[in-house]
Write an enzyme that holds these catalytic residues in place. Sequence first.
Site, PDB file in Angstrom:
ATOM      1  N   GLU A   1      58.665  -9.215  69.546  1.00  0.00           N
ATOM      2  CA  GLU A   1      59.759  -9.864  68.831  1.00  0.00           C
ATOM      3  C   GLU A   1      60.705  -8.789  68.304  1.00  0.00           C
ATOM      4  O   GLU A   1      60.275  -7.874  67.589  1.00  0.00           O
ATOM      5  CB  GLU A   1      59.217 -10.714  67.679  1.00  0.00           C
TER       6      GLU A   1
ATOM      7  N   SER B   1      57.934 -17.026  63.980  1.00  0.00           N
ATOM      8  CA  SER B   1      57.574 -18.441  63.772  1.00  0.00           C
ATOM      9  C   SER B   1      58.320 -19.069  62.592  1.00  0.00           C
ATOM     10  O   SER B   1      57.722 -19.546  61.628  1.00  0.00           O
ATOM     11  CB  SER B   1      56.061 -18.574  63.555  1.00  0.00           C
TER      12      SER B   1
ATOM     13  N   CYS C   1      66.460 -24.102  62.381  1.00  0.00           N
ATOM     14  CA  CYS C   1      67.182 -25.319  61.969  1.00  0.00           C
ATOM     15  C   CYS C   1      67.387 -25.383  60.463  1.00  0.00           C
ATOM     16  O   CYS C   1      68.279 -26.090  59.982  1.00  0.00           O
ATOM     17  CB  CYS C   1      66.419 -26.558  62.431  1.00  0.00           C
TER      18      CYS C   1
ATOM     19  N   ASP D   1      64.588 -22.403  73.907  1.00  0.00           N
ATOM     20  CA  ASP D   1      66.032 -22.489  74.103  1.00  0.00           C
ATOM     21  C   ASP D   1      66.539 -21.725  75.320  1.00  0.00           C
ATOM     22  O   ASP D   1      67.740 -21.724  75.576  1.00  0.00           O
ATOM     23  CB  ASP D   1      66.758 -21.963  72.862  1.00  0.00           C
TER      24      ASP D   1
END
Length: 457
Positions: A36, A42, A46, A288
């Site tokens: 990452e 995690s 949103c 995504d």
Amino acid sequence: MTERLVVIGGDAAGMSAASQARRLKGPGELEIVAFERGHFSSYSACGIPYWVGGEVAGPDRLIARSPEEHRARDIDLRMRTEVTALDVDRQRVRTRDLESGAEGWTGFDKLVIATGARPLRPPLPGIDASGVHGVQTLDDGQALLDSLGAARGRRAVVVGAGYIGVEMAEALLGRGFEVTVLNRGEQPMATLDPDMGRLVHGAMDGLGITTVGSAPVTKILTGEDGRVRAVATDAGEYPADVVVLGMGVVPETSLARAAGLPLGAHDGLLTDLSMRVRGHGNIWAGGDCVEVLDLVSGRERYVPLGTHANKHGQVIGSNVGGGYATFPGVVGTAVSKVCDLEIARTGLREKDARAVGLRFVSVTIESTSRAGYYPGAAPMTVKMVAERRTGRLLGVQIVGREGAAKRVDIAAVALTAGMTVEAMTALDLGYAPPFSPVWDPVLVAARKAVAAVRAAG
């Protein structure tokens, strides 16, 4: 012999896949290494607008599982580490530690690509100026908050009026900024038909948000200090102390493209029902960065949502771990809000139906969230699209106040089941005056759609 699973991306899809695979296979059977490039793992992207707006204390409240918690489950999560190259033939990835600069190769037996999306950032003059922000990660959210604190004045311009745009407009309004939204289209929320978007436009104006349609941005103007001072369109300039880009996102598939993996019309990775990248037996992708099947139109589409990403991760992790799971597709359900106005859609808009060659009827009804005589009953507009010949439900859009948005779930289930609008009228929905009129607004729309289908022959 122990296999190695490499995961690119430490957010919803990637870490859901890693966690599910670990549940099915222990460290002696499967080594899991995840990379990452950001500072957080995690987390709920949103929730960023609500953190920026001050409704959610963050960023810790937005994190579902920290890197330390993942490591405690025998997942070797390496933060601030970017994957810079993917060698499919040799089954390895090249990484760079963003703190030390160290680079190296890591081999894999199985690979999960969960690289997410990146905010649209058109190559306009001044687009990289100080005070101009995309909002996709928690790092982006923190940078925006820092910028708000450093702003010389209280004028904000949001470029784009999609979900992120309207949510960020509300957040900035809550922070005491004077907010202008510049939108390329005539109406906000292009995920709705224009007549429904017009309702959103009126509500935003009523909240004190200046919404300017048909106003594509031509450049970002800066002051002598290099910080944004205004946003220019063909129609004029709009003063700005901070600018938020809310023009949507595109799949982050540069690694996949360079490696020759299959991409769709929207530049998202193409997978089969098991979320395995087409043509590659040991590579999966989710979140995504992928395209998915639209169950209503039968076409591939790009729908970047956290709900899908988590489901993708569960499916991938089950298959990587030796189980079996599939992701059949989506119907395109989404909800949002701007202050107290709730916005929802699922299925196809009129333009979507035309694009795939469907003949349709559409109806719009006005109703209330509760029985009209019950205190707190709020107005609601429901639009329904149905196939002209068969009466099959094609899509629903809802704009209203409290209690409006989640009614779209009724339509989402009906779309998934392939129901006709006539069959919907018999749905046994819950009723009591505090919750609904005797005929729920969605069923009122279905009844009107039935009449429209019959009238169309």
